[in-house]
Design an enzyme around this catalytic site. Structure first.
Site, short mmCIF file in Angstrom:
data_model
loop_
_atom_site.label_atom_id
_atom_site.label_comp_id
_atom_site.label_asym_id
_atom_site.label_seq_id
_atom_site.Cartn_x
_atom_site.Cartn_y
_atom_site.Cartn_z
N LYS A 51 -58.77 10.14 37.18
CA LYS A 51 -57.46 10.60 36.74
C LYS A 51 -56.42 10.55 37.86
O LYS A 51 -55.33 10.03 37.67
CB LYS A 51 -57.63 12.02 36.22
N THR A 52 -56.81 11.10 39.01
CA THR A 52 -55.85 11.12 40.12
C THR A 52 -55.49 9.71 40.54
O THR A 52 -54.34 9.42 40.84
CB THR A 52 -56.45 11.88 41.32
N ASP A 238 -49.62 16.00 35.56
CA ASP A 238 -51.07 16.09 35.73
C ASP A 238 -51.55 17.37 35.04
O ASP A 238 -50.78 18.32 34.90
CB ASP A 238 -51.35 16.15 37.24
N GLU A 239 -52.82 17.42 34.63
CA GLU A 239 -53.39 18.61 34.00
C GLU A 239 -52.51 19.10 32.85
O GLU A 239 -52.20 20.29 32.76
CB GLU A 239 -53.56 19.74 35.03
N GLN A 269 -60.95 20.55 29.56
CA GLN A 269 -60.83 21.28 30.82
C GLN A 269 -59.66 22.24 30.80
O GLN A 269 -59.13 22.61 31.85
CB GLN A 269 -60.68 20.30 31.98
N ARG A 620 -68.58 19.13 37.98
CA ARG A 620 -68.21 19.00 39.40
C ARG A 620 -69.33 18.35 40.20
O ARG A 620 -69.14 17.91 41.32
CB ARG A 620 -67.91 20.36 40.04
#
Length: 786
Positions: A51-52, A238-239, A269, A620
Site C-alpha cells: 500500500k505505501t 492513506d488509511e 483494518q 503483522r
DNA sequence: TACTATCCTCTTTTT
DNA sequence: GAGGATAGTA
C-alpha cells in the site's frame, strides 16, 4: 564477496528506484493504481499488499511523468510517522532535495497549517495554541466546576468524550441537546457551550477543532475553499477506512471540482471507530464518487501462507466488508503457536524465554521481534520479565516524552510566551514553581475572567493595575506578569532554545525541583536536558522555523511517532500502535476473553472491530506468530480468571499448535540468509548514511527472504515433477550405468549389480564422490535415467 | 498556603 | 496499581 557486493548494489538500486524502468517493480494492480491520474479512485489494499509503495509511487508518478508540481499534491496520513516515511520515500523517488515542498502530512497538521494562514478568517490569531487531550481535560474540569455541576454526577471524562464525538460529526451544543434527551444529560450542553467559550477566549484549538474549523471555513467561504482546492489539485488519502465524518467533509470540499481524490484503505483494518472513524466512508465511496475506479491489491508480500490463511479465515466471519481474497507466493511456513500459562507472570516468562531462544540460538535480531497486547496495562508483566532477563526492549506508545510533568510545565511557559492568553497553560504554571499564588487567588481571577469573558492574563493585568490582588500573591503576580511580558517581547528575537534557557533561569525551575540527589529529581533534570537538546536539534533541522512551529510540532506528535525499528530492541506495543508495521516474529499476549476481545465489546456485542484488531495483529507477522494466554492474571488491581479468547476458536484448528512444537526453522533460514547479507557490505554500497543503511538492510532482508522463499517453492515444484516422472524402480532396471536417486544419499550411478538371494546387491557412486554398497530391497532407489 | 496521608475511581485503543 | 481528589495538619 564480490558477488554479494554486486547483489547488494542491485538491491540498493531497487530500493533507491533509480532504474530506468522504475515502475517494473510493481505488480499489475499496483501499476494500475499508480498510473491512474485523473478522477477519483478507490484502492482496496489488503494487509501487506504494498500500500505505501502504491501511494509513494503514485505521488512520484504524478511528478515525474505527469509534470505535476510536488506542492500541488496533498497526501494525507493519520500518523506523523507514516507521513515522514512517505515523504522520505517520495523524495528519493523524485530526487527532491527539499521534501518540505511536498504536502505530505497528517490531517491534523495539514489543517493546522491552513488555519495558521487563515487565522483571521476563522476568528483565531496566527499563533493560536493547540490543546492536547490533557489540556482539554483540564479545561472541561474547570468548566464543570465553574458551572457548579457536581462532578460525581457528570464525569468530566464523559463530557470530554461527548464534546469530541460531537465535533467529529460536526454537531454543535444544540444538536447534542436534541440528541441527548434527559434533563441530566442537558448538563453536557451547558458544558459544551462553556467549553467552546473558554477555547475561543484562549485563542486555542483542540484536535477536533483543527479539522472542524477548516471545514467550517471551506463551507462558509467559497473563495477560501477554491483557493485551497486550487492549491492541491491532486489528493491522496492513506488509511481511508479510518476517516471520520468531518475529515470526509474536508476532502469532499477540496475535491468538489477537480475530483482527483485517490483513497487507499482496507475495511478489514478499520480499528478506530471509537475515534469517529466511519467504515462507511470506504464502503460507500463509490456512491459519493460514482465514476471512481476500483482497484484491489490482493497479493500479500509479507506473511507465510499459514499466517495469512489463518488471518483470512478469522476475518471472513465479519459481515461489514467488501470482501477480498489475499494470496501469497510465500510457502506455508510454520503454523501459529499457542502458549498456555497458569498465570500472567508465567505467560510473560514463557514469551521472554522464547524470545531469548529466537535471538540467542537462532540469530533473529531483536528488532525483528514484537510483543503486542490489547491494552497498555498488560505491558507491565512482560516489561518486568524483560528487565529481569536483560532482554532489551522498547515500549512504543505509553506516555509521550512531552507528557512528562516537567516537560509539560516548561512547554506551558513557552506556550504562554507565544500566546499569554492561553488560560490552560496559565493555570498550569501560575504557581509552578510555587510563588505563593494559591487556590484562593486563582479562583478569584477565574471568576472575574469568566464574568467578563476575558482571559486570565488580561484579568490579572487589570487586577494588578487596580491594585485588587489578594495580599499574599500581590508581589509575585506582578513579578510573574513582568516575566511574561519580557518573554513575549523577545519571542521574535530569541530562538526557542534560548527562550527555554531564559525561562529556566528566570523562574528558577530546576532549583525548585528540590533535592538534586533524589532519584526522581535526577530523572526530571535529565528530561529537561533532553528537551533542551531536542530543541537545539530541531532548530538545526528547520532553520527558519518559529516558536509556533515548534509548539505545533510538539502538540501534534504522538507517542508512537518516535518509534524507530533500528534500535536493537524488542518492540512492545498495543495492537493499535502496531498497524502499518511488520516483524519477522510476533507475540500476541493476553488471548483471553474480556481482555481480547475486551469486556466492553463483548457486552455491547461489537465484536467485528475487535476481530479486525485481531486480524491486524496476525497480519503483522512475516515468519512466525505466537499467541499466549493465562488462566489467571492480575488486572484492574485484582486477580481475575479468564476463559481462553473466543478468537482462538475462530482460528483453523490445523493451523495452530502448542508452543512446544515450535519449529525455529522459519526464522533460522531467514537468519542464515540474512547473515550472508553482511552489514558491512551493505554499508559499502550505501556509505555512512544511517537511514540508507537501515533501509538497505531492510530491503536486503526482504530480498533475502524472497530468494529463500523462491528456493523453497522451486524445490517443491521440482520434487513434484520428480514424483510424477520417476517410477519406482523395479529390481530388473537396476543395472550398471543407470542413474538413481537415494532418499538420503542423493543422486548416483550404479557401478555394478549382482543378484544376492531374492535381493540385488548394488554398488553406487554418488555425486559427492562416495561409493556405497546397497541392497535394492531396502534402499528405495528411484531410477532417473535408464 | 503547603504538604502529606488516605481514599476513591478507573483503567481500550490515540491524532 | 496509579493518579486524582479530599481532608487534615504544620
Amino acid at each position: 564477496m564480490l558477488l554479494w557486493v554486486a547483489l547488494c548494489c542491485r538491491i540498493m538500486n531497487d530500493w533507491l528506484d533509480i532504474m530506468n524502468d522504475w515502475l517494473d517493480i510493481l505488480n499489475p494492480p499496483q501499476r494500475e493504481a499508480v498510473t491512474h491520474v485523473d478522477g477519483p479512485a478507490l484502492v482496496i489494499a489488503g494487509a501487506g499488499s504494498g500500500k505505501t509503495r502504491v501511494i509513494t509511487y503514485r505521488v512520484a508518478y504524478l511528478v515525474r511523468e505527469c509534470g505535476v508540481a510536488p506542492w500541488n499534491i496533498l497526501a494525507v496520513t493519520f500518523t506523523n510517522k507514516a507521513a515522514e516515511e512517505m515523504r522520505e520515500r517520495v523524495a528519493r523517488l523524485i530526487g527532491e532535495k527539499t521534501p518540505g515542498r511536498l504536502s505530505i502530512s497528517t490531517f491534523h497538521s495539514t489543517c493546522a497549517g491552513v488555519l495558521r494562514r487563515e487565522a483571521t478568517r476563522v476568528g483565531l490569531t496566527a499563533n493560536f495554541t493547540i490543546c492536547d487531550e490533557h489540556d482539554q481535560h483540564a479545561v472541561v474540569k474547570t468548566v464543570v466546576r465553574e458551572l457548579g455541576i457536581d462532578d460525581k454526577e457528570i464525569k468530566p471524562r464523559q463530557a470530554q468524550w461527548i464534546i469530541n464525538q460531537a465535533k467529529m460529526r460536526m454537531l454543535g451544543p444544540s444538536d447534542v441537546g436534541r440528541i441527548l434527551q434527559s434533563k441530566h444529560e442537558q448538563e453536557y450542553v451547558r458544558i459544551f457551550e462553556a467549553y467552546n467559550k473558554v477555547m475561543a477566549r484562549s485563542d486555542a484549538c483542540d484536535f477536533e477543532d483543527l479539522i472542524l474549523k477548516c471545514v467550517e471555513l471551506f463551507q462558509g467561504n467559497d473563495e477560501a475553499r477554491q483557493e485551497w482546492a486550487a492549491r492541491w489539485p491532486y489528493i491522496m488519502v492513506d488509511e481511508y477506512q479510518d476517516t471520520n465524518f468531518v475529515q470526509y467533509q474536508l476532502l469532499a470540499a477540496l475535491a468538489r471540482e477537480h475530483r482527483n481524490l485517490c483513497v487507499v484503505g482496507d475495511e478489514d483494518q478499520s480499528i478506530y471507530s471509537w475515534r469517529g472513524a466511519e467504515i462507511s466512508n470506504l464502503l460507500d465511496f463509490r456512491e459519493n464518487f460514482p465514476e471512481a475506479r476500483l482497484i484491489r491489491l490482493e497479493q500479500n508480500y509479507r506473511s507465510h501462507g499459514n499466517i495469512l490463511s489463518a488471518a483470512s479465515h478469522v476475518i471472513e466471519r465479519n459481515r461489514e466488508r467488501l470482501g477480498k481474497t489475499l494470496w501469497t507466493e510465500r510457502p506455508d511456513g510454520p503454523p501459529l503457536y499457542l502458549i498456555r500459562a497458569r498465570t500472567d507472570r508465567d505467560e510473560a516468562g514463557e514469551v521472554v524465554s522464547r524470545i531469548q531462544e529466537l535471538h540467542d540460538s537462532h540469530g533473529l535480531p531483536y528488532h525483528e521481534i514484537a510483543v503486542f497486547f490489547r491494552a497498555n496495562a498488560l505491558s507491565r508483566v512482560v516489561e518486568d520479565r524483560m528487565r529481569e532477563w536483560s532482554v532489551p526492549y522498547r515500549m512504543i506508545g505509553g506516555i509521550r516524552f512531552y507528557d512528562r510533568m516537567e516537560i509539560k510545565d516548561l512547554l506551558s511557559y513557552m506556550k504562554l510566551a507565544a500566546n499569554p492568553n492561553n488560560d490552560i497553560s496559565m493555570l498550569r504554571v501560575i504557581n509552578t514553581p510555587r510563588r505563593g499564588i494559591g487556590q484562593k487567588s486563582i479562583d478569584a481571577v477565574l471568576e472575574e475572567a469568566g464574568a467578563k469573558n476575558q482571559t486570565m492574563f488580561v484579568t490579572l493585568k487589570q487586577m494588578a493595575a487596580e491594585n485588587r490582588l489578594p495580599r499574599g500573591g500581590k508581589k509575585s503576580v506582578a513579578e510573574f506578569l513582568g516575566l511574561l511580558e519580557t518573554w513575549r517581547a523577545d519571542v521574535g528575537k530569541l530562538s526557542p532554545s534560548t527562550l527555554l534557557e531564559r525561562i529556566l533561569s528566570d523562574t528558577g525551575y530546576i532549583e525548585a525541583l528540590g533535592d538534586e540527589n533524589a532519584i526522581e529529581v535526577v530523572t526530571r533534570r535529565e528530561n529537561i536536558d533532553e528537551l533542551k537538546a531536542s530543541i537545539v536539534q530541531w532548530e538545526k533541522e528547520y532553520l527558519n522555523a518559529t516558536l509556533d512551529d515548534y509548539l505545533e510540532m510538539v502538540s501534534l506528535t504522538s507517542a508512537t511517532d518516535d518509534f524507530d525499528q533500528k534500535a536493537g530492541a524488542v518492540s512492545l506495543m498495543t495492537v493499535h500502535a502496531a498497524k502499518g508495521l511488520e516483524f519477522s516474529c510476533v507475540f500476541l499476549m493476553g488471548m483471553d476473553n474480556e481482555i481480547f476481545p475486551n469486556r466492553r465489546s463483548i457486552e455491547e456485542g461489537s465484536l467485528e472491530e475487535e476481530r479486525r484488531l485481531f486480524y491486524v495483529a496476525l497480519t503483522r507477522a512475516k515468519d512466525m506468530c505466537v499467541l499466549s494466554r493465562a488462566d489467571s492474571r492480575f488486572y484492574n488491581g485484582r486477580q481475575s480468571w479468564n476463559q481462553p479468547s473466543m478468537f482462538l476458536r475462530e482460528l483453523p484448528r490445523e493451523k495452530i499448535e502448542d508452543v512446544d512444537e515450535m519449529d525455529y526453522n522459519a526464522v533460522s533460514d531467514f537468519c542464515a540468509v540474512r547473515r550472508q547479507l553482511r552489514e558491512d557490505v551493505v554499508r559499502e554500497a550505501v556509505g555512512d548514511d544511517e537511514d540508507l543503511l537501515i533501509g538497505g538492510m531492510k530491503s536486503a532482508e526482504r530480498e533475502a527472504q524472497r530468494r529463500l522463499d523462491e528456493r523453497i517453492i522451486d524445490a517443491r515444484r521440482r520434487a513434484r515433477q520428480r514424483r510424477d516422472e520417476e517410477k519406482t524402480a523395479g529390481t530388473d532396471e537396476l543395472r550398471p550405468g543407470v542413474r538413481v536417486r537415494h532418499p538420503l544419499l542423493g543422486v548416483g550411478e550404479i557401478l555394478s549389480a549382482e543378484n544376492a538371494g531374492d535381493d540385488r546387491k548394488l554398488s553406487v557412486l554418488f555425486e559427492d564422490g562416495s561409493e556405497e554398497t546397497l541392497y535394492a530391497r531396502f534402499a528405495r532407489l528411484k531410477v532417473i535415467e535408464a
